[in-house]
Design an enzyme around this catalytic site. Structure first.
Site, PDB file in Angstrom:
ATOM      1  N   GLN A  84      -5.943   2.976  18.404  1.00  0.00           N
ATOM      2  CA  GLN A  84      -7.067   2.792  17.328  1.00  0.00           C
ATOM      3  C   GLN A  84      -8.010   1.739  17.856  1.00  0.00           C
ATOM      4  OE1 GLN A  84      -4.296   4.366  13.817  1.00  0.00           O
ATOM      5  NE2 GLN A  84      -5.174   2.330  13.522  1.00  0.00           N
ATOM      6  N   ASN A 137       0.835  -1.341  -0.037  1.00  0.00           N
ATOM      7  CA  ASN A 137       0.024  -0.087  -0.124  1.00  0.00           C
ATOM      8  C   ASN A 137       0.880   1.264   0.146  1.00  0.00           C
ATOM      9  OD1 ASN A 137       0.894  -0.143   2.711  1.00  0.00           O
ATOM     10  ND2 ASN A 137      -1.068  -0.466   3.404  1.00  0.00           N
ATOM     11  N   HIS A 156      -7.904   5.567   9.976  1.00  0.00           N
ATOM     12  CA  HIS A 156      -6.523   5.038   9.555  1.00  0.00           C
ATOM     13  C   HIS A 156      -7.084   4.241   8.192  1.00  0.00           C
ATOM     14  CE1 HIS A 156      -3.048   2.224  10.268  1.00  0.00           C
ATOM     15  NE2 HIS A 156      -2.891   2.782   9.132  1.00  0.00           N
ATOM     16  N   ARG A 207       2.808   6.476  11.933  1.00  0.00           N
ATOM     17  CA  ARG A 207       2.070   5.846  12.951  1.00  0.00           C
ATOM     18  C   ARG A 207       2.162   6.693  14.138  1.00  0.00           C
ATOM     19  NH1 ARG A 207       0.682   2.272  10.483  1.00  0.00           N
ATOM     20  NH2 ARG A 207       1.102   0.040  10.314  1.00  0.00           N
TER      21      ARG A 207
HETATM   22  P1  NAP Z   1      10.308   1.152   4.543  1.00  0.00           P
HETATM   23  O1  NAP Z   1      10.441   1.025   3.193  1.00  0.00           O
HETATM   24  O2  NAP Z   1      10.805   0.095   5.566  1.00  0.00           O
HETATM   25  O3  NAP Z   1      10.920   2.542   4.917  1.00  0.00           O
HETATM   26  C1  NAP Z   1      10.949   3.011   6.228  1.00  0.00           C
HETATM   27  C2  NAP Z   1      12.225   3.984   6.130  1.00  0.00           C
HETATM   28  O4  NAP Z   1      12.272   4.780   7.709  1.00  0.00           O
HETATM   29  C3  NAP Z   1      13.576   3.403   5.978  1.00  0.00           C
HETATM   30  O5  NAP Z   1      14.202   3.903   5.079  1.00  0.00           O
HETATM   31  C4  NAP Z   1      14.232   3.508   7.370  1.00  0.00           C
HETATM   32  O6  NAP Z   1      15.689   3.585   7.360  1.00  0.00           O
HETATM   33  C5  NAP Z   1      13.501   4.790   7.972  1.00  0.00           C
HETATM   34  N1  NAP Z   1      13.817   4.776   9.401  1.00  0.00           N
HETATM   35  C6  NAP Z   1      13.505   3.927  10.361  1.00  0.00           C
HETATM   36  N2  NAP Z   1      13.929   4.537  11.529  1.00  0.00           N
HETATM   37  C7  NAP Z   1      14.033   6.108  11.279  1.00  0.00           C
HETATM   38  C8  NAP Z   1      14.270   7.103  12.213  1.00  0.00           C
HETATM   39  N3  NAP Z   1      14.439   6.879  13.387  1.00  0.00           N
HETATM   40  N4  NAP Z   1      14.640   8.190  11.438  1.00  0.00           N
HETATM   41  C9  NAP Z   1      14.642   8.373  10.202  1.00  0.00           C
HETATM   42  N5  NAP Z   1      14.212   7.298   9.424  1.00  0.00           N
HETATM   43  C10 NAP Z   1      14.043   5.845   9.772  1.00  0.00           C
HETATM   44  O7  NAP Z   1       8.730   1.096   5.083  1.00  0.00           O
HETATM   45  P2  NAP Z   1       7.621   2.053   4.253  1.00  0.00           P
HETATM   46  O8  NAP Z   1       6.893   1.000   3.498  1.00  0.00           O
HETATM   47  O9  NAP Z   1       8.031   3.358   3.606  1.00  0.00           O
HETATM   48  O10 NAP Z   1       6.579   2.191   5.552  1.00  0.00           O
HETATM   49  C11 NAP Z   1       7.099   3.084   6.464  1.00  0.00           C
HETATM   50  C12 NAP Z   1       6.053   3.101   7.449  1.00  0.00           C
HETATM   51  O11 NAP Z   1       4.597   3.804   7.011  1.00  0.00           O
HETATM   52  C13 NAP Z   1       5.436   1.758   8.016  1.00  0.00           C
HETATM   53  O12 NAP Z   1       6.400   1.088   8.836  1.00  0.00           O
HETATM   54  C14 NAP Z   1       3.985   2.042   8.716  1.00  0.00           C
HETATM   55  O13 NAP Z   1       4.200   2.235  10.012  1.00  0.00           O
HETATM   56  C15 NAP Z   1       3.556   3.143   7.935  1.00  0.00           C
HETATM   57  N6  NAP Z   1       2.418   2.832   6.932  1.00  0.00           N
HETATM   58  C16 NAP Z   1       1.227   3.642   7.179  1.00  0.00           C
HETATM   59  C17 NAP Z   1       0.113   2.754   6.326  1.00  0.00           C
HETATM   60  C18 NAP Z   1      -1.245   3.668   6.602  1.00  0.00           C
HETATM   61  O14 NAP Z   1      -2.045   3.160   6.297  1.00  0.00           O
HETATM   62  N7  NAP Z   1      -1.327   4.904   7.129  1.00  0.00           N
HETATM   63  C19 NAP Z   1       0.395   2.121   5.310  1.00  0.00           C
HETATM   64  C20 NAP Z   1       1.531   1.612   5.296  1.00  0.00           C
HETATM   65  C21 NAP Z   1       2.747   1.858   6.012  1.00  0.00           C
HETATM   66  P3  NAP Z   1      16.468   2.156   7.311  1.00  0.00           P
HETATM   67  O15 NAP Z   1      16.092   1.334   6.287  1.00  0.00           O
HETATM   68  O16 NAP Z   1      18.116   2.759   6.775  1.00  0.00           O
HETATM   69  O17 NAP Z   1      16.402   1.598   8.435  1.00  0.00           O
END
Ligand code: NAP
Length: 359
Positions: A286, A118, A310, A257
């Site tokens: 939630q 997503n 959400h 989150r």
């Molecule tokens: P992702 O591809 O794993 O990307 C997350 C990024 O955040 C990675 O580059 C990671 O860095 C970085 N990161 C981790 N800790 C950090 C910090 N303290 N400061 C700065 N950057 C940091 O994940 P994604 O698919 O983009 O999703 C991200 C988040 O979005 C999910 O974990 C979820 O909580 C949220 N989400 C929300 C919805 C919704 O419906 N609202 C849907 C999907 C996802 P490294 O890889 O270098 O560790």
């Protein structure tokens, strides 16, 4: 026979009318027939709180647990102790912070999610939220519904995204897609804060500059979007202290989150005008309680609230993808085939991804 337990959100009338609402209790990810045809047991419920809930009662002997971030079945360390038979947790969606990942590792439980399912849905929502805050859309629409027409009342706090500095905390799958989608807006600059630099070709594509210090990063942004996972290092990351370093009147968008941003500090910052607005779809609890301050907080000009439930990552397009992805993780599990590496969060007692702060 494998006992599969799924905690999903209740779809009500909408789910009986719209079968593509696959992530609901009613439509059961579209996998009931398939699971039962193989002799597996499938328990599905939205009842997730307390020791008498369907979740906690069935957890004691379930082998597979399916949960979703939209209506999270919170799998705490205590519950993991009681889940004697649990081998794999599958997140139908992206983001497994509702599971105690360290406790899962201690027991050697696998946690997998449908990575990427997503990310476009969320990135589009982020861009929409940036636009609706910067352009002061919500109060303008509310004015029209009320029957009023006083352009100056809304134009006094409406701006263009063009020429602004926009930054993302986290430049992973979603954060990068947000940057990509912002390129045609001719922002003054795109910034990112992440542990690691973007690959060179990716940074070039979006012409984004990395800022390594978080306070410096926020102090340069007109708009900050939060796109990192929730883990020990990001819980309460945007708190009263960090908010002091934001530009006065900046906008903050968080679809990652809720608990990454401090609930009361954000509400106070919007109320004082330190933040001109806050938008997103994720909440520290939630469903959010009726009196949660993020439901009603307003800036001094009566706007600046772009909160929704959400749902950014649960569009019908996204539901088709995460339902198919959940089925494919189950297929691999039943056949003892390896899972797609990008879907694995923890396995065999170890973190398989760096994104949850393990490095
Ligand atoms: P992702 O591809 O794993 O990307 C997350 C990024 O955040 C990675 O580059 C990671 O860095 C970085 N990161 C981790 N800790 C950090 C910090 N303290 N400061 C700065 N950057 C940091 O994940 P994604 O698919 O983009 O999703 C991200 C988040 O979005 C999910 O974990 C979820 O909580 C949220 N989400 C929300 C919805 C919704 O419906 N609202 C849907 C999907 C996802 P490294 O890889 O270098 O560790």
């Amino acid at each position: 026979m494998v006992k599969v337990l799924a905690i999903l959100y209740r779809g009500g009338e909408a789910a009986t009318q719209e079968p593509r609402l696959l992530g609901t209790v009613e439509n059961q990810l579209g996998i009931r027939e398939w699971l039962e045809s193989q002799g597996h047991e499938f328990i599905v419920s939205d009842d997730k709180e307390g020791p008498d809930s369907v979740f906690q009662k069935n957890l004691v002997d379930a082998e597979v647990l399916i949960t979703t971030p939209f209506h999270p079945g919170y799998l705490t360390a205590d519950l993991i102790k009681k889940a004697k038979n649990l081998k794999i947790c599958i997140t139908a969606g992206v983001g497994s912070d509702h599971i105690d990942l360290n406790a899962a590792n201690e027991r050697g439980i696998t946690v997998a999610e449908v990575s990427g399912s997503n990310v476009v849905s969320v990135a589009e929502h982020v861009v929409m939220s940036i636009l609706l805050l910067v352009r002061n859309f919500v109060p303008a629409h509310e004015m029209i519904e009320r029957g009023d027409w006083q352009v100056s009342d809304v134009a006094r706090n409406a701006y263009d995204v063009e020429g602004k500095v926009v930054g993302t905390i986290g430049a992973g799958r979603i954060g990068f897609r947000v940057l990509q989608r912002l390129v045609p807006f001719n922002t003054k600059e795109l910034l990112y804060f992440d542990y690691a630099p973007l690959p060179e070709h990716a940074a070039k594509e979006v012409k984004a500059r990395r800022v390594e210090d978080l306070k410096e990063f926020v102090s340069q942004c007109d708009v900050v979007a939060v796109n990192c996972p929730l883990h020990e290092g990001t819980r309460g990351l945007v708190n009263a202290e960090l908010l002091k370093h934001f530009k006065k009147g900046a906008w903050l968008v968080n679809t990652a989150r809720g608990a990454i941003c401090d609930k009361d500090a954000v509400a106070a910052a919007v109320k004082s005008g330190q933040l001109n607005g806050y938008a997103g779809d994720v909440w520290n609890v939630q469903p959010a309680p009726k009196d949660h301050p993020w439901r009603t907080m307003k800036n001094p000009l009566g706007g600046g609230n772009g909160m929704v439930p959400h749902y950014s990552g649960t569009t019908l397009d996204a539901q088709a993808r995460y339902a198919a992805g959940t089925k494919s993780i189950l297929e691999n599990y039943f056949k003892s085939s390896p899972q797609e590496p990008q879907n694995i969060i923890v396995e065999g007692g170890k973190y398989a991804t760096k994104a949850y702060g393990q490095r």
